[in-house]
Motif scaffolding. Structure first.
Motif, PDB file in Angstrom:
ATOM      1  N   ARG A 241      53.729  35.875 -28.935  1.00  0.00           N
ATOM      2  CA  ARG A 241      53.448  34.492 -28.529  1.00  0.00           C
ATOM      3  C   ARG A 241      53.460  34.301 -27.016  1.00  0.00           C
ATOM      4  O   ARG A 241      53.022  33.278 -26.514  1.00  0.00           O
ATOM      5  CB  ARG A 241      54.419  33.523 -29.215  1.00  0.00           C
ATOM      6  CG  ARG A 241      55.874  33.610 -28.771  1.00  0.00           C
ATOM      7  CD  ARG A 241      56.724  32.573 -29.527  1.00  0.00           C
ATOM      8  NE  ARG A 241      58.111  32.542 -29.076  1.00  0.00           N
ATOM      9  CZ  ARG A 241      59.045  33.421 -29.448  1.00  0.00           C
ATOM     10  NH1 ARG A 241      58.749  34.418 -30.283  1.00  0.00           N
ATOM     11  NH2 ARG A 241      60.294  33.316 -28.982  1.00  0.00           N
ATOM     12  N   GLU A 320      37.305  27.689 -27.574  1.00  0.00           N
ATOM     13  CA  GLU A 320      38.265  27.890 -28.662  1.00  0.00           C
ATOM     14  C   GLU A 320      39.231  29.047 -28.330  1.00  0.00           C
ATOM     15  O   GLU A 320      40.451  28.921 -28.511  1.00  0.00           O
ATOM     16  CB  GLU A 320      37.493  28.190 -29.953  1.00  0.00           C
ATOM     17  CG  GLU A 320      38.387  28.328 -31.166  1.00  0.00           C
ATOM     18  CD  GLU A 320      37.731  29.149 -32.275  1.00  0.00           C
ATOM     19  OE1 GLU A 320      36.523  28.966 -32.528  1.00  0.00           O
ATOM     20  OE2 GLU A 320      38.444  29.989 -32.865  1.00  0.00           O
ATOM     21  N   ARG A 324      43.400  29.010 -27.637  1.00  0.00           N
ATOM     22  CA  ARG A 324      44.311  29.701 -28.556  1.00  0.00           C
ATOM     23  C   ARG A 324      45.014  30.877 -27.903  1.00  0.00           C
ATOM     24  O   ARG A 324      46.163  31.171 -28.203  1.00  0.00           O
ATOM     25  CB  ARG A 324      43.538  30.161 -29.800  1.00  0.00           C
ATOM     26  CG  ARG A 324      44.393  30.837 -30.852  1.00  0.00           C
ATOM     27  CD  ARG A 324      43.745  30.792 -32.230  1.00  0.00           C
ATOM     28  NE  ARG A 324      42.293  30.894 -32.199  1.00  0.00           N
ATOM     29  CZ  ARG A 324      41.635  32.049 -31.998  1.00  0.00           C
ATOM     30  NH1 ARG A 324      42.284  33.173 -31.824  1.00  0.00           N
ATOM     31  NH2 ARG A 324      40.317  32.043 -31.977  1.00  0.00           N
ATOM     32  N   ARG A 325      44.338  31.562 -26.993  1.00  0.00           N
ATOM     33  CA  ARG A 325      44.899  32.799 -26.454  1.00  0.00           C
ATOM     34  C   ARG A 325      45.422  32.672 -25.024  1.00  0.00           C
ATOM     35  O   ARG A 325      45.900  33.645 -24.443  1.00  0.00           O
ATOM     36  CB  ARG A 325      43.855  33.927 -26.506  1.00  0.00           C
ATOM     37  CG  ARG A 325      43.500  34.350 -27.939  1.00  0.00           C
ATOM     38  CD  ARG A 325      42.652  35.599 -27.953  1.00  0.00           C
ATOM     39  NE  ARG A 325      42.339  36.026 -29.303  1.00  0.00           N
ATOM     40  CZ  ARG A 325      43.110  36.845 -30.039  1.00  0.00           C
ATOM     41  NH1 ARG A 325      44.237  37.324 -29.549  1.00  0.00           N
ATOM     42  NH2 ARG A 325      42.754  37.178 -31.254  1.00  0.00           N
TER      43      ARG A 325
END
Ligand SMILES: [Zn+2]
Length: 421
Positions: A241, A320, A324-325
């Motif tokens: 994470r 996107e 997210r990354r």
């Protein structure tokens, strides 16, 4: 029309043999643009054209014009041709096939006693292989038409680092005249241009069809220097994470854009989408999470909407994946080129000629760029015939069956006779 119009295939076969013999480099064929290989090829072809009794004249840039005069030289002429340079260690047919087809047609007309009204000029064009020598679009054919932007003469040959003007002068031609826009051909003086070329791809071979009539040459949208920025970190100590892995973000983009192409492909849309470079930065190394990745993207189609569809998906995916990354994409400058459709009248004339001769053909887009682009962009009605070939192109294993060359050259000859009568 005349059933005795048969191309002089022995002449073409002989010239293919001589070209192979004289420009073989030990591995493949090398005909350097404005270098020894191209010079040899032009000399071989010029000598044969002289022997056929054609009017042979190089233009200011060294393109070779080989003309069978018609009964009324004030009319616009029919031009048939292609290029004689090759990539290093390439094949014998890419380019040369179009020039030799023109000579075989003209020689066949001579033999049959065919008297054209219009001049028919076979042209051997210089320096078409931009990826190998001069990285600029079609300098030979554009110089032939007087449409080469002067700045293109300053383009440096990739191996020598010297300019197109230097190389042109060294071969005995006149870069100053080219820079001034002087040419022997004017676009309005050309009734039509036809280029026969090997297909360079597997479509005709797979479909078992000898001849393709080209619908157009694709346009493109390209990214040459795109990057993904994440964060370098320890590959052992950084839990998932906390990662901002640029390489995985790029891998996801590439894979999902490929899915997008697969969807369009399945829907019958004709385009190609290639990640030419997918790489981590030089700072990458073992035990490091990649903090930067680089890519190049090349999307082409004769239908701009299909290219745009891929870019729409690209931009959505970028947003996107960034969210997210935790990475950032920098797409950099985009190079856009419009497609070049082949002229409807030329396509129709070729289809008529093929049908009359009973030569099976299909209509298809071109994959790569060709000198026909320069003619079309100058306003000349232009067309292309593809010949089925094996083993692709730009490699020594490039192959073409004599019977396929014969079929395509017969179509070319009949079309030219009809145009010039
Ligand atoms: Zn070519």
């Amino acid at each position: 029309m005349r059933s005795n119009l048969i191309p002089d295939l022995d002449l073409a076969e002989h010239l293919f043999d001589v070209l192979r013999l004289r420009t073989f480099d030990g591995v493949g064929i090398t005909r350097e643009a404005y270098g020894p290989g191209e010079r040899i090829a032009h000399a071989i072809v010029a000598a044969e054209a002289e022997a056929l009794g054609l009017d042979v004249e190089p233009d200011f840039a060294g393109n070779l014009l080989m003309t069978m005069p018609g009964t009324d030289s004030s009319l616009p002429r029919v031009v048939i041709g292609s290029h004689l340079d090759s990539v290093p260690q390439g094949g014998n047919f890419d380019g040369a096939a179009g020039v030799l087809a023109g000579l075989a047609a003209v020689s066949g007309m001579r033999r049959a006693g065919f008297r054209a009204t219009h001049d028919i000029t076979v042209i051997a064009i210089r320096a078409e292989e931009g990826g190998a020598w001069f990285p600029t679009g079609f300098p030979g054919s554009r110089a032939a038409l007087g449409t080469l932007p002067p700045a293109a003469l300053d383009t440096k040959r990739l191996d020598s680092g010297r300019t197109l003007a230097d190389h042109m002068a060294e071969e005995g031609f006149s870069p100053d005249a080219v820079r001034a826009g002087k040419s022997l051909l004017s676009p309005s003086g050309v009734a039509a241009y036809l280029e026969l070329h090997i297909e360079q791809g597997p479509v005709l071979d797979t479909e078992q069809i000898p001849v393709g009539i080209v619908t157009g040459i694709p346009g493109s949208r390209r990214l040459r220097a795109a990057r993904v920025l994440g964060e370098y970190n320890h590959s052992g100590a950084t839990p998932r994470r906390f990662r901002r892995d640029a390489a995985i973000a790029l891998a996801e983009l590439a894979s999902r854009l490929d899915d997008c192409w697969a969807e369009l492909d399945a829907a019958g849309r004709s385009l190609v989408c290639t990640f030419c470079v997918l790489a981590t930065a030089p700072e990458a190394g073992f035990t490091k999470i990649p903090g930067e990745a680089r890519f190049q993207l090349d999307v082409r189609s004769v239908t701009p909407a299909d290219v745009d569809a891929v870019y729409d998906r690209l931009h959505a995916l970028v947003r996107e994946i960034e969210a997210r990354r935790g990475v950032r994409f920098e797409l950099g400058d985009e190079a856009v080129a419009a497609p070049t459709p082949m002229h409807a009248d030329v396509r129709a004339g070729l289809a008529r000629a093929a049908a009359t001769l009973g030569v099976p053909f299909m209509e298809m887009p071109s994959g790569g760029g060709h000198d026909a682009v320069a003619f079309a962009q100058a306003g000349v009605p232009a067309g292309m015939l593809f010949v089925r070939n094996q083993n692709g192109s730009h490699n020594p294993h490039e192959a073409m069956r004599p019977e396929d060359f014969a079929a395509a050259t017969s179509v070319l000859m009949r079309w030219a006779a009809e145009m010039a009568k």
